[in-house]
Design an enzyme around this catalytic site. Structure first.
Site, PDB file in Angstrom:
ATOM      1  N   HIS A  14       4.401 -19.648  31.252  1.00 16.44           N
ATOM      2  CA  HIS A  14       5.664 -19.294  30.603  1.00 16.44           C
ATOM      3  C   HIS A  14       5.740 -17.785  30.450  1.00 16.44           C
ATOM      4  CE1 HIS A  14       8.956 -19.247  27.694  1.00 16.44           C
ATOM      5  NE2 HIS A  14       9.244 -20.442  28.182  1.00 16.44           N
ATOM      6  N   ASP A  40       8.137 -28.524  30.058  1.00 13.81           N
ATOM      7  CA  ASP A  40       8.483 -29.435  31.143  1.00 13.81           C
ATOM      8  C   ASP A  40       7.319 -30.306  31.596  1.00 13.81           C
ATOM      9  OD1 ASP A  40      11.163 -28.786  31.369  1.00 13.81           O
ATOM     10  OD2 ASP A  40      10.708 -26.970  32.495  1.00 13.81           O
TER      11      ASP A  40
HETATM   12  N1  ACO Z   1       0.527 -21.995  38.676  1.00 13.56           N
HETATM   13  C1  ACO Z   1      -0.291 -21.079  39.215  1.00 13.56           C
HETATM   14  N2  ACO Z   1      -0.254 -19.753  38.918  1.00 13.56           N
HETATM   15  C2  ACO Z   1       0.669 -19.361  38.013  1.00 13.56           C
HETATM   16  C3  ACO Z   1       1.546 -20.250  37.402  1.00 13.56           C
HETATM   17  C4  ACO Z   1       1.459 -21.620  37.754  1.00 13.56           C
HETATM   18  N3  ACO Z   1       2.271 -22.527  37.207  1.00 13.56           N
HETATM   19  N4  ACO Z   1       2.367 -19.585  36.552  1.00 13.56           N
HETATM   20  C5  ACO Z   1       1.995 -18.289  36.641  1.00 13.56           C
HETATM   21  N5  ACO Z   1       0.955 -18.150  37.507  1.00 13.56           N
HETATM   22  C6  ACO Z   1       0.224 -16.912  37.816  1.00 13.56           C
HETATM   23  C7  ACO Z   1       1.016 -15.991  38.735  1.00 13.56           C
HETATM   24  O1  ACO Z   1       0.727 -16.264  40.094  1.00 13.56           O
HETATM   25  C8  ACO Z   1       0.533 -14.644  38.275  1.00 13.56           C
HETATM   26  O2  ACO Z   1      -0.750 -14.448  38.812  1.00 13.56           O
HETATM   27  P1  ACO Z   1      -1.249 -12.957  39.222  1.00 13.56           P
HETATM   28  O3  ACO Z   1      -1.264 -12.179  37.936  1.00 13.56           O
HETATM   29  O4  ACO Z   1      -2.597 -13.163  39.836  1.00 13.56           O
HETATM   30  O5  ACO Z   1      -0.242 -12.427  40.198  1.00 13.56           O
HETATM   31  C9  ACO Z   1       0.359 -14.806  36.769  1.00 13.56           C
HETATM   32  O6  ACO Z   1       0.085 -16.208  36.585  1.00 13.56           O
HETATM   33  C10 ACO Z   1       1.593 -14.414  35.947  1.00 13.56           C
HETATM   34  O7  ACO Z   1       2.698 -15.159  36.432  1.00 13.56           O
HETATM   35  P2  ACO Z   1       4.158 -14.571  36.623  1.00 13.56           P
HETATM   36  O8  ACO Z   1       4.808 -15.241  37.790  1.00 13.56           O
HETATM   37  O9  ACO Z   1       4.124 -13.076  36.615  1.00 13.56           O
HETATM   38  O10 ACO Z   1       4.834 -15.037  35.271  1.00 13.56           O
HETATM   39  P3  ACO Z   1       6.384 -15.082  34.962  1.00 13.56           P
HETATM   40  O11 ACO Z   1       6.496 -14.831  33.521  1.00 13.56           O
HETATM   41  O12 ACO Z   1       7.147 -14.194  35.888  1.00 13.56           O
HETATM   42  O13 ACO Z   1       6.802 -16.605  35.332  1.00 13.56           O
HETATM   43  C11 ACO Z   1       7.015 -18.947  35.126  1.00 13.56           C
HETATM   44  C12 ACO Z   1       6.828 -17.613  34.391  1.00 13.56           C
HETATM   45  C13 ACO Z   1       8.209 -18.863  36.092  1.00 13.56           C
HETATM   46  C14 ACO Z   1       7.315 -20.033  34.095  1.00 13.56           C
HETATM   47  C15 ACO Z   1       5.705 -19.276  35.910  1.00 13.56           C
HETATM   48  O14 ACO Z   1       4.644 -19.445  34.999  1.00 13.56           O
HETATM   49  C16 ACO Z   1       5.864 -20.516  36.794  1.00 13.56           C
HETATM   50  O15 ACO Z   1       6.304 -20.396  37.942  1.00 13.56           O
HETATM   51  N6  ACO Z   1       5.516 -21.735  36.283  1.00 13.56           N
HETATM   52  C17 ACO Z   1       5.720 -22.969  37.036  1.00 13.56           C
HETATM   53  C18 ACO Z   1       7.174 -23.431  36.909  1.00 13.56           C
HETATM   54  C19 ACO Z   1       7.507 -23.959  35.529  1.00 13.56           C
HETATM   55  O16 ACO Z   1       6.776 -24.777  34.964  1.00 13.56           O
HETATM   56  N7  ACO Z   1       8.650 -23.513  35.001  1.00 13.56           N
HETATM   57  C20 ACO Z   1       9.170 -23.987  33.702  1.00 13.56           C
HETATM   58  C21 ACO Z   1       9.081 -22.889  32.664  1.00 13.56           C
HETATM   59  S1  ACO Z   1       9.652 -23.459  31.101  1.00 13.56           S
HETATM   60  C22 ACO Z   1      11.331 -23.440  31.271  1.00 13.56           C
HETATM   61  O17 ACO Z   1      11.911 -22.615  31.922  1.00 13.56           O
HETATM   62  C23 ACO Z   1      12.053 -24.443  30.596  1.00 13.56           C
END
Ligand code: ACO
Length: 434
Positions: A313, A370
């Site tokens: 998140h 979720d």
């Molecule tokens: N699986 C694997 N790696 C992940 C995940 C994941 N679910 N989420 C984040 N990471 C990693 C990224 O690759 C990144 O790694 P790095 O630092 O080595 O490059 C690090 O964690 C930080 O992630 P970001 O993408 O920079 O985080 P951001 O805040 O931009 O994205 C998000 C947040 C979109 C929720 C992300 O965690 C994600 O894609 N999760 C999966 C989708 C999801 O469950 N979305 C629902 C969110 S809740 C809602 O909107 C209601």
């Protein structure tokens, strides 16, 4: 670009290219200290902040997320307290008007939202006749919400906030009907009828699951669980869809146009669409028979776009406040309605494996709202494609509150700047004969 941290309440100083710029320091009621960078343009500077992660574009007094502590507050009240003690419409009232309603105010508000006079215009009903069974219900909801512009009565003599309030109440009244109709299109069955004498959540469930000529009322545990889910989803600060709503509304577009845009933003798999993707992922794990470690390794692989859906998140750096409540609701409801569903067990094991993995620990990636919500919707009997529309049902309350807040304060059109990476000026090559 060295800068000095703000001391006391004085301004922060920013030293750039031999110039020292003073930036006002603002302290919100809760949350991070704010540097007011709105004067940077006068110095030929801008802030580069991909995804707006550290940029506050609006002031808002509706919801606060404490990402470090995993807490969520609506108008100061912890969401987990509201989730089990109040109806979704009472919480919608709280978000819209700032205080919990008295019993009389709650009754009046319910009467407005459930007003039989707000039934859908036949023109909108007919839209659903034109939607193919293969269409995603989020597209149906977005189109039907936009269509309210044509069929809902507006009154330009009302104050801006009264106009949004009126439109918002109509949206709260209409969205469950849209979602119920979308469910009928998906199943290829005739539309049900809204029964305004029922409670908001019960009516939605009967609209989805009744068969023609036989109204099927939901059991109490199911209605209670769905009410809890709607409360937990009712608002969440400036997430992608609410930020989209505000951006569209800032141009002066109507409330329905803004809400329709928000529905589209919510649809994406990185946002509200994740609940559908979680179930898809769990099903694939089950069907493939692969060990959970293989899925976790795939999510960690930087050469693979796959992410563990329902994990991570932008704001929460510990377990999502809502996820804690939803996990328990899932355990209780699945045991009652679908004890044989293997996906719950897979989800719990996957959570265990991921939470013990250094990759997830070091990045502070925890289950989000979720991760378990789809399992609940599935136990109730909804197909995967309906999960994100159920999110819309809850989040509509927050969207109304945000637009009402905007209508009461000063508005400046949303217009982020860019970090230009294209060619600098060049001359168009001459063409022979021209
Ligand atoms: N699986 C694997 N790696 C992940 C995940 C994941 N679910 N989420 C984040 N990471 C990693 C990224 O690759 C990144 O790694 P790095 O630092 O080595 O490059 C690090 O964690 C930080 O992630 P970001 O993408 O920079 O985080 P951001 O805040 O931009 O994205 C998000 C947040 C979109 C929720 C992300 O965690 C994600 O894609 N999760 C999966 C989708 C999801 O469950 N979305 C629902 C969110 S809740 C809602 O909107 C209601």
């Amino acid at each position: 670009m060295p800068s000095s941290a703000p001391e006391n309440n004085g301004p922060a100083t920013l030293a750039v290219g031999g110039e020292t710029i003073e930036l006002a320091v603002d302290r919100p009621a809760l949350g991070r200290t704010m540097l007011d960078v709105s004067s940077l343009g006068q110095h030929g500077l801008a802030v580069y902040d991909p995804g707006y992660a550290d940029t506050a574009a609006y002031q808002s007094g509706i919801t606060f997320v404490d990402g470090e502590a995993g807490r969520l507050y609506f108008r100061g009240y912890p969401v987990e307290q509201l989730a089990t003690s109040h109806s979704f419409l009472e919480v919608a009232y709280l978000l819209m008007y700032g205080e919990l309603p008295s019993p009389q105010q709650a009754d009046d508000f319910v009467a407005k939202v459930r007003d039989p006079g707000l039934v859908l215009h036949v023109g909108i009903e007919r839209l659903f006749d034109t939607f193919p069974q293969s269409m995603h219900p989020m597209a149906m909801l977005s189109i039907a919400t936009e269509a309210l512009n044509a069929y809902a009565d507006d009154d330009a003599s009302l104050s801006p906030v009264a106009r949004v309030e009126r439109a918002g109440i109509r949206l709260l009244s209409s969205v469950p009907v849209f979602a119920g109709y979308a469910h009928s299109v998906l199943r290829g069955v005739p539309r049900g009828r809204s029964n305004r004498s029922l409670d908001y959540v019960e009516d939605f469930l009967q609209l989805c699951f009744s068969v023609p000529g036989h109204e099927q009322l939901p059991d109490e545990a199911t209605a209670r669980a769905l009410n809890t889910l709607l409360v937990l989803h009712a608002d969440h600060e400036l997430n992608c869809s609410t930020a989209t709503l505000r951006m569209v509304a800032s141009s002066g577009a109507s409330f329905y146009a803004s809400a329709s845009a928000a529905i589209n933003a919510l649809w994406g798999p990185l946002h509200g669409g994740a609940n559908q993707e979680v179930i898809r992922m769990l099903q694939e794990i089950k069907d493939s028979g692969k060990p959970l470690s293989a899925i976790v390794d795939k999510a960690k692989d930087k050469n693979d776009p796959f992410r563990l859906m329902g994990f991570g998140h932008r704001v929460y750096k510990t377990t999502d406040a809502r996820a804690r409540v939803i996990r328990q609701v899932a355990l209780d409801l699945v045991e009652k309605l679908a004890p044989a569903d293997p996906l719950l067990e897979i989800a719990m094991k996957l959570e265990e494996v991921a939470l013990a993995d250094d990759y997830f620990i070091s990045r502070r990636l925890y289950p989000n709202v979720d991760f378990y919500s789809g399992i609940i919707y599935r136990a109730i009997g909804f197909p995967d494609a309906m999960f994100t529309p159920l999110f819309v049902l809850g989040r509509s309350a927050g969207w109304v509150a945000h637009c009402m807040e905007m209508a009461t304060g000063p508005n400046r059109i949303g217009r982020p700047t860019q970090f230009y990476t294209g060619p600098t000026e060049r001359t168009v090559p001459s063409r022979p004969g021209v």
